[in-house]
Design a protein around this motif. Structure first.
Motif, PDB file in Angstrom:
ATOM      1  N   PRO A 142      33.495  18.564  46.237  1.00  0.00           N
ATOM      2  CA  PRO A 142      34.696  19.377  46.419  1.00  0.00           C
ATOM      3  C   PRO A 142      34.320  20.853  46.499  1.00  0.00           C
ATOM      4  N   VAL A 143      35.050  21.598  47.302  1.00  0.00           N
ATOM      5  CA  VAL A 143      34.792  23.030  47.465  1.00  0.00           C
ATOM      6  C   VAL A 143      35.791  23.801  46.613  1.00  0.00           C
ATOM      7  N   LEU A 144      35.294  24.423  45.537  1.00  0.00           N
ATOM      8  CA  LEU A 144      36.163  25.303  44.758  1.00  0.00           C
ATOM      9  C   LEU A 144      36.050  26.692  45.371  1.00  0.00           C
ATOM     10  N   ILE A 145      37.149  27.158  45.930  1.00  0.00           N
ATOM     11  CA  ILE A 145      37.095  28.379  46.724  1.00  0.00           C
ATOM     12  C   ILE A 145      38.063  29.425  46.192  1.00  0.00           C
ATOM     13  N   HIS A 146      37.560  30.644  46.084  1.00  0.00           N
ATOM     14  CA  HIS A 146      38.395  31.799  45.740  1.00  0.00           C
ATOM     15  C   HIS A 146      38.297  32.761  46.910  1.00  0.00           C
ATOM     16  N   VAL A 147      39.375  32.884  47.676  1.00  0.00           N
ATOM     17  CA  VAL A 147      39.434  33.951  48.686  1.00  0.00           C
ATOM     18  C   VAL A 147      40.664  34.803  48.424  1.00  0.00           C
ATOM     19  N   GLY A 148      40.621  36.036  48.881  1.00  0.00           N
ATOM     20  CA  GLY A 148      41.708  36.965  48.606  1.00  0.00           C
ATOM     21  C   GLY A 148      41.698  37.392  47.143  1.00  0.00           C
ATOM     22  N   ASP A 149      42.759  38.032  46.724  1.00  0.00           N
ATOM     23  CA  ASP A 149      42.933  38.489  45.351  1.00  0.00           C
ATOM     24  C   ASP A 149      44.433  38.680  45.134  1.00  0.00           C
ATOM     25  N   PRO A 150      44.875  39.023  43.914  1.00  0.00           N
ATOM     26  CA  PRO A 150      46.326  39.204  43.709  1.00  0.00           C
ATOM     27  C   PRO A 150      46.896  40.252  44.676  1.00  0.00           C
ATOM     28  N   PRO A 151      48.130  40.052  45.153  1.00  0.00           N
ATOM     29  CA  PRO A 151      48.743  40.977  46.136  1.00  0.00           C
ATOM     30  C   PRO A 151      48.708  42.436  45.681  1.00  0.00           C
ATOM     31  N   GLU A 152      48.761  42.653  44.375  1.00  0.00           N
ATOM     32  CA  GLU A 152      48.780  44.024  43.851  1.00  0.00           C
ATOM     33  C   GLU A 152      47.481  44.771  44.169  1.00  0.00           C
ATOM     34  N   PHE A 153      46.402  44.023  44.467  1.00  0.00           N
ATOM     35  CA  PHE A 153      45.120  44.666  44.768  1.00  0.00           C
ATOM     36  C   PHE A 153      45.163  45.382  46.119  1.00  0.00           C
ATOM     37  N   TRP A 154      46.219  45.124  46.903  1.00  0.00           N
ATOM     38  CA  TRP A 154      46.398  45.805  48.192  1.00  0.00           C
ATOM     39  C   TRP A 154      47.420  46.934  48.090  1.00  0.00           C
TER      40      TRP A 154
END
Ligand SMILES: [Zn+2]
Length: 345
Positions: A142-154
């Motif tokens: 299985p691929v455990l993937i973290h992309v992006g970040d919380p919307p507040e980081f933008w």
């Protein structure tokens, strides 16, 4: 010895933490953390050092040391433009699976700041990476993937940003200066990958890579291969009215996996408890109260960064079993010593 934590409000079964970060210096503590958390096993994604070390370097030593601490293979997508990348990553994924790795971890640098050999940003859905996603599926990882970040980081980095303290600690993770793709664009890239690789299991870190509950509901319906973990996500999951989140989990109990994001490496300490770094009883208890009670004004696991309280989800017992153990055991095909020994009652 069956690990049992006495501090669950209701649950009485085994727990697998699918999202931790250890390294060679901290792995000795894994057994102790397992006792504190009542963990049957934990999946160490990677030690948060980039570029990732070749898995052969330390895999044997790790396995011999703490059999309940399972490992992931971490590819380096920045090598995508090199001749032979596809063959090499396919080979490494199968070799890692053969050597005992249970999953593959892909980090948020993909899609944000990782560049190829010509200094071009690599999109999550770069077609040159397709052999990598496919090989993970073929190898059963299985691929455990973290992309992006919380919307507040933008959003603008001002004191009224709800994540102000969080971002201030790591200013390199603020993307509001216009030099980065938007969160929605990165999520759309991930969706393209998940759609193109139905035989590969994906687990979106941090409750699904920051999708809204409505979007998660749509993805769960469209993509049977998409799942989520709860790592470092309780502050958001439990904020305000928890009915939408609770209903989503109740409607898709087989798609949500328990994870904490506990990181204990020299490079990365999360959460940072300073001298009390191994004093984790209250940290785990806050997770249990969130999932197992309907209490309001609960302290979540990382209040220092995100200063608000949460409401518990009060999940039924069968859903707790799926969340804490059964989904991980199924998706990761966990080795017998890392899951329930059916001879022990
Ligand atoms: Zn993590």
């Amino acid at each position: 010895v069956t690990a049992v934590s006495g501090s669950h409000p209701r649950y009485q079964g085994p727990v697998v933490d699918v999202h931790v970060h250890y390294d060679a210096a901290s792995r000795e503590h894994a057994a102790r953390v397992g006792e504190i958390g009542g963990l049957r096993s934990a999946i160490s994604l990677w030690d948060v050092v980039w570029p990732p070390r070749p898995y052969e370097e330390d895999l044997a030593g790790w396995r011999a040391h703490e059999p309940r601490l399972l490992r992931c293979f971490v590819p380096d997508p920045s090598r995508v433009g090199e001749a032979g990348f596809a063959n090499e990553v396919e080979h490494d994924i199968h070799a890692a699976a053969g050597a005992g790795c249970v999953g593959m971890k892909v980090w948020k640098n993909l899609g944000l700041w990782l560049t190829d050999e010509r200094e071009r940003r690599i999109a999550v859905d770069d077609e040159r990476l397709d052999p990598m996603w496919a090989a993970a599926g073929d190898a059963g990882l299985p691929v455990l993937i973290h992309v992006g970040d919380p919307p507040e980081f933008w959003q603008p980095l001002t004191p009224d940003n709800p994540r102000y303290d969080d971002i201030k600690d790591r200013p390199e993770w603020w993307y509001g200066n216009g030099g980065f793709p938007k969160l929605e664009a990165i999520q759309a890239q991930l969706e393209a990958v998940v759609a193109r690789h139905p035989r590969t299991t994906f687990i979106g870190a941090h409750f699904g890579c920051f999708l809204s509950v409505d979007e998660l509901r749509r993805w769960f319906a469209a993509y049977p291969n998409y799942n989520v973990d709860t790592a470092a996500a309780i502050a958001e999951m439990g904020k305000g009215d928890v009915t939408p989140v609770r209903d989503l989990v109740l409607d898709h109990p087989d798609r949500v996996l328990f994870g904490t994001d506990l990181a204990r490496t020299p490079a990365f300490e999360y959460p940072d408890f300073g001298e009390r770094r191994w004093d984790l009883t209250e940290y785990f208890d806050r997770h249990w109260r969130f999932f197992e009670t309907a209490d309001t004004s609960l302290a979540h696991p990382i209040p220092e960064q995100l200063p608000w309280t949460v409401t518990g989800l009060d999940l039924p017992s069968d859903v707790l079993a799926a969340l804490y153990h059964d989904n991980a055991a199924r998706l990761y095909r966990l080795p017998a010593q890392a899951t329930i020994d059916s001879t022990v009652t």
